[in-house]
Motif scaffolding. Sequence first.
Motif, short mmCIF file in Angstrom:
data_model
loop_
_atom_site.label_atom_id
_atom_site.label_comp_id
_atom_site.label_asym_id
_atom_site.label_seq_id
_atom_site.Cartn_x
_atom_site.Cartn_y
_atom_site.Cartn_z
N ARG A 43 -38.50 -18.77 71.27
CA ARG A 43 -39.44 -19.64 71.97
C ARG A 43 -38.77 -20.33 73.16
NH1 ARG A 43 -40.18 -24.88 71.13
NH2 ARG A 43 -38.88 -24.85 69.26
N VAL A 46 -38.26 -17.97 76.07
CA VAL A 46 -39.50 -17.75 76.82
C VAL A 46 -39.75 -18.92 77.77
CG1 VAL A 46 -42.02 -17.56 76.61
CG2 VAL A 46 -40.54 -16.27 75.08
N TYR A 47 -39.56 -20.14 77.29
CA TYR A 47 -39.75 -21.32 78.14
C TYR A 47 -38.81 -21.27 79.35
CZ TYR A 47 -42.21 -23.47 74.16
OH TYR A 47 -43.07 -23.76 73.14
N ARG A 49 -37.38 -18.57 80.67
CA ARG A 49 -37.78 -17.44 81.52
C ARG A 49 -38.95 -17.82 82.42
NH1 ARG A 49 -40.53 -12.89 78.25
NH2 ARG A 49 -42.25 -14.32 78.48
N GLU A 50 -39.88 -18.60 81.89
CA GLU A 50 -41.07 -18.99 82.65
C GLU A 50 -40.87 -20.30 83.41
OE1 GLU A 50 -43.01 -16.67 82.74
OE2 GLU A 50 -42.95 -15.62 80.84
N ALA A 66 -45.60 -21.36 72.77
CA ALA A 66 -45.30 -19.93 72.90
C ALA A 66 -46.51 -19.17 72.36
CB ALA A 66 -44.04 -19.59 72.12
N LEU A 80 -39.75 -10.69 73.33
CA LEU A 80 -39.94 -11.57 74.49
C LEU A 80 -41.06 -11.07 75.40
CD1 LEU A 80 -36.26 -12.43 75.42
CD2 LEU A 80 -37.92 -13.87 74.24
N SER A 81 -41.23 -9.77 75.49
CA SER A 81 -42.27 -9.21 76.36
C SER A 81 -43.68 -9.47 75.83
CB SER A 81 -42.06 -7.70 76.53
OG SER A 81 -42.11 -7.07 75.26
N ILE A 83 -44.57 -12.47 74.44
CA ILE A 83 -44.76 -13.91 74.32
C ILE A 83 -44.85 -14.53 75.71
CG2 ILE A 83 -43.81 -16.05 73.39
CD1 ILE A 83 -42.32 -14.29 71.34
N CYS A 85 -45.61 -18.30 77.91
CA CYS A 85 -45.50 -19.75 77.85
C CYS A 85 -46.82 -20.34 78.37
CB CYS A 85 -44.33 -20.19 78.73
SG CYS A 85 -44.07 -21.94 78.79
#
Length: 99
Positions: A43, A46-47, A49-50, A66, A80-81, A83, A85
């Motif tokens: 999670r 992802v945060y 990355r975004e 997420a 990850l692909s 999910i 944010c």
Amino acid sequence: MFSIEFCTVVAVSAIAGALIRDWWLIGRHRRRANYPPDWDDIRRAVYRREAYRCQNCGQGNTELHAHHIIPLSVNGTNALSNIACLCRDCHRRIHPHMR
């Protein structure tokens, strides 16, 4: 016309039905969800990355969630692909049963 007692029973029944439906949907989601032990790391990745921004409305500096693009309940993965944010409001629009 309808009596006040009848209208009260109908209103209470509708409210109770909505509460039971919401309880069932939320419980069903939690029962079917299969989060791995490293879910918090995924999670947070992802945060990062975004850039800590909602991918729907672009809002930053807010509560983030997420979101599984393909839900776990229909064989989605925790990759990850899969999910995204989202801010709390956008996530609630997608999943109205979430409070």
